[in-house]
Design a protein around this motif. Structure first.
Motif, short mmCIF file in Angstrom:
data_model
loop_
_atom_site.label_atom_id
_atom_site.label_comp_id
_atom_site.label_asym_id
_atom_site.label_seq_id
_atom_site.Cartn_x
_atom_site.Cartn_y
_atom_site.Cartn_z
N SER A 166 0.82 -1.22 0.00
CA SER A 166 0.00 0.00 0.00
C SER A 166 0.85 1.26 0.00
CB SER A 166 -0.93 0.00 1.22
OG SER A 166 -0.17 0.05 2.42
N GLY A 167 2.18 1.12 -0.06
CA GLY A 167 3.04 2.29 -0.10
C GLY A 167 3.44 2.81 1.26
N LYS A 168 3.32 1.97 2.28
CA LYS A 168 3.64 2.37 3.66
C LYS A 168 5.08 2.84 3.81
CE LYS A 168 2.95 -1.13 6.17
NZ LYS A 168 4.40 -1.09 6.40
N THR A 169 6.01 1.99 3.40
CA THR A 169 7.43 2.31 3.61
C THR A 169 7.86 3.50 2.76
OG1 THR A 169 7.94 0.02 4.17
CG2 THR A 169 9.78 1.39 3.45
N THR A 170 7.41 3.54 1.51
CA THR A 170 7.74 4.68 0.65
C THR A 170 7.21 5.97 1.24
OG1 THR A 170 7.61 3.23 -1.28
CG2 THR A 170 7.54 5.57 -1.70
N THR A 171 5.98 5.91 1.77
CA THR A 171 5.38 7.09 2.41
C THR A 171 6.18 7.51 3.63
OG1 THR A 171 3.16 6.51 1.62
CG2 THR A 171 3.29 7.98 3.53
N SER A 172 6.55 6.53 4.47
CA SER A 172 7.30 6.82 5.70
C SER A 172 8.64 7.46 5.39
CB SER A 172 7.52 5.53 6.49
OG SER A 172 6.31 4.92 6.86
N ALA A 173 9.38 6.89 4.42
CA ALA A 173 10.71 7.40 4.08
C ALA A 173 10.63 8.81 3.52
CB ALA A 173 11.39 6.47 3.08
N ASP A 217 21.06 15.14 7.37
CA ASP A 217 21.23 15.95 8.57
C ASP A 217 19.86 16.21 9.20
OD1 ASP A 217 23.32 17.59 10.09
OD2 ASP A 217 21.74 19.08 9.77
N GLY A 218 19.73 15.90 10.49
CA GLY A 218 18.46 16.10 11.17
C GLY A 218 17.54 14.90 11.16
N LEU A 219 17.96 13.79 10.51
CA LEU A 219 17.16 12.57 10.46
C LEU A 219 17.94 11.40 11.02
CD1 LEU A 219 14.75 10.81 9.59
CD2 LEU A 219 15.72 10.76 7.27
N ASP A 220 17.44 10.83 12.12
CA ASP A 220 18.04 9.64 12.73
C ASP A 220 17.14 8.44 12.49
OD1 ASP A 220 20.13 11.19 13.60
OD2 ASP A 220 19.41 11.36 15.67
N LEU A 221 17.69 7.25 12.73
CA LEU A 221 16.96 6.02 12.44
C LEU A 221 17.10 5.01 13.57
CD1 LEU A 221 15.56 3.97 10.43
CD2 LEU A 221 17.88 3.41 9.64
N VAL A 257 14.01 14.79 13.24
CA VAL A 257 13.13 13.66 12.94
C VAL A 257 13.80 12.34 13.32
CG1 VAL A 257 11.77 12.52 11.15
CG2 VAL A 257 12.21 14.99 10.99
N LEU A 258 12.99 11.45 13.89
CA LEU A 258 13.43 10.09 14.18
C LEU A 258 12.54 9.14 13.38
CD1 LEU A 258 15.18 8.06 15.81
CD2 LEU A 258 13.37 8.09 17.56
N ALA A 259 13.14 8.37 12.49
CA ALA A 259 12.41 7.33 11.75
C ALA A 259 12.58 6.01 12.49
CB ALA A 259 12.95 7.22 10.33
N VAL A 260 11.48 5.30 12.70
CA VAL A 260 11.51 4.04 13.43
C VAL A 260 11.00 2.93 12.52
CG1 VAL A 260 10.65 2.76 15.43
CG2 VAL A 260 11.15 5.21 15.63
N ASP A 261 11.86 1.96 12.24
CA ASP A 261 11.49 0.82 11.42
C ASP A 261 10.94 -0.28 12.31
OD1 ASP A 261 11.15 -1.05 9.46
OD2 ASP A 261 13.16 -0.84 8.59
N LEU A 262 9.63 -0.42 12.30
CA LEU A 262 8.97 -1.41 13.16
C LEU A 262 8.66 -2.70 12.39
CD1 LEU A 262 8.23 -1.12 16.15
CD2 LEU A 262 5.88 -0.63 15.47
N ASP A 263 9.00 -2.70 11.12
CA ASP A 263 8.70 -3.85 10.26
C ASP A 263 9.89 -4.81 10.23
OD1 ASP A 263 7.98 -5.64 8.28
OD2 ASP A 263 7.25 -4.11 6.90
#
Length: 406
Positions: free
Chosen positions: A133-140, A205-209, A153-159
């Motif tokens: 459904s485009g979840k990961t593309t949307t999140s990134a 810069d400004g985005l952690d994972l 921003v903090l991106a969290v990969d829960l998958d």
């Protein structure tokens, strides 16, 4: 069954062995392709931005940026052979901080939009029950867009499949070791670690994972045991654990973007309970809509159980986002009209159109924000970027409204 047929069947390899061999073959091939694109000695890097792009990101004119450059204020850009000035995202953020304290007539928050006292951490869960459904593309793209606007921003990969980690430059199989995912911060045993020890910086810069890998599945196995434990405490309740983990790093970020797994397990439920907002990605096809209907019904029932157990479910907003939308497809337009009639303002005004530009960028594990206009067919790139920016700008507006900003 004849003895010959039985002997022949017994000679066949066990299915788990076959699957294992194929998994290892595919994994090694993917590793080879990745090494060819991004050699082991190098790391994924973000392209530089032209002065025009940098000025637009900062909300100033190109001439103003040129004056700053000529005055020797702030970081100096790289000058290409054609005389074009090129800025890194880190330099853009340095200039933002300079403008925040030196520009008259505009508030500092116009340039450095970090949350202020009284503004809570925004946690956006991007979710759906159905894969594709485009979840990961949307999140990134959302996480990168917000970082480009100057948010922390903090991106969290829960998958457990960890596609978001791969998009953001980490190979989940070789670069994310044991106890280096979110599971490390939400596990029930003595190996539990603070989330701050798991967070990794990215080339943005400004985005952690917070990366993911198959280790996240352990939470689905250990949670039932914890739920049946006789000495459960409030701290042990599964639906509070991700929110508690975020408390460890909350002061460092303005927005958290969670890429949820495509199923309603303990991980997803804990992520939804930690969220302050939800984006449900929808591919506008009837089969996908039917699947989403089941997802919403199950979510209601499960979150109702969580609420009865004392969980707080207060969202600033819930929105449905149409992804991979084809405006010329009559059945898709009927589906989108149906959902808009049913859900009204809960459906985002803007849609993410299906685009070859997104697919082409994905071939090299890149997003549209990374790949640059010069690397794709410009008209295709421009149409995709227009739709992408419109979607992300609308979500940013909802975040700002939740903070009480105009």
């Amino acid at each position: 069954m004849s003895s010959a047929a039985q002997t022949s069947r017994q000679a066949l390899p066990a299915v788990d062995d076959t699957i294992g061999e194929q998994a290892e073959l595919l994994s090694s091939q993917l590793q080879a392709m990745s090494d060819a694109l991004f050699p082991p000695t190098s790391r994924k890097t973000l392209r530089r931005f032209t002065s025009g792009e940098a000025a637009r990101l900062m909300g100033i004119s190109d001439s103003t940026l040129r004056k700053i450059n000529l005055a020797g204020e702030g970081p100096q850009p790289e000058v290409g052979a054609n005389g074009r000035r090129l800025y890194t995202l880190g330099q853009i953020n340095d200039i933002r901080r300079l403008l925040a304290v030196s520009t008259r007539g505009r508030e500092s928050i116009d340039f450095v939009p970090h949350r202020r006292a009284g503004e809570h951490l925004q946690v956006l869960a991007v979710t759906n029950f159905k894969g594709g459904s485009g979840k990961t593309t949307t999140s990134a793209h959302l996480a990168q867009y917000l970082a480009l606007q100057g948010y922390r921003v903090l991106a969290v990969d829960l998958d457990p499949q960890a596609s978001l980690s791969a998009l953001l430059g980490l190979l989940p199989e070789t670069e994310v070791m044991a106890n280096e995912t979110l599971y490390a911060a939400i596990r029930y045993d003595d190996a539990k670690r603070p989330l701050s020890e798991v967070v990794r910086p990215t080339y943005f810069d400004g985005l952690d994972l917070v990366p993911g890998n198959l280790e996240l599945m352990e939470f689905e196995h250990t949670t039932p045991k914890a739920l049946t434990s006789a000495n459960r405490t409030g701290e042990g309740l599964f639906f509070t654990r991700i929110a508690q983990a975020f408390d460890d790093v909350a002061d460092r970020y303005d927005i958290v973007v969670i890429d949820c797994p495509p199923q309603l397990g303990f991980l997803t439920l804990s992520g939804l309970c930690a969220a302050t907002a939800m984006i449900v990605t929808v591919h506008p096809q009837m089969l996908d809509i039917a699947s989403m209907s089941q997802f919403l019904l199950m979510t209601r029932d499960l979150l109702g159980v969580v609420r009865d157990a004392g969980g707080e479910l207060r969202y600033d907003f819930l929105r449905y986002l149409f992804t991979r939308y084809e405006p010329q497809d009559a059945p898709q337009t009927k589906v989108t009209a149906l959902l808009r009639n049913l859900f009204g303002d809960y459906v985002l005004t803007n849609t993410m159109v299906k685009s070859a530009a997104v697919s082409d960028a994905g071939l090299t594990k890149q997003t549209l924000y990374e790949i640059g206009r010069e690397n794709l067919t410009r008209s295709t790139y421009d149409r995709a970027m227009e739709a992408l920016d419109a979607v992300n700008r609308e979500i940013e507006g909802l975040i700002r409204a939740a903070w009480g900003r105009t």
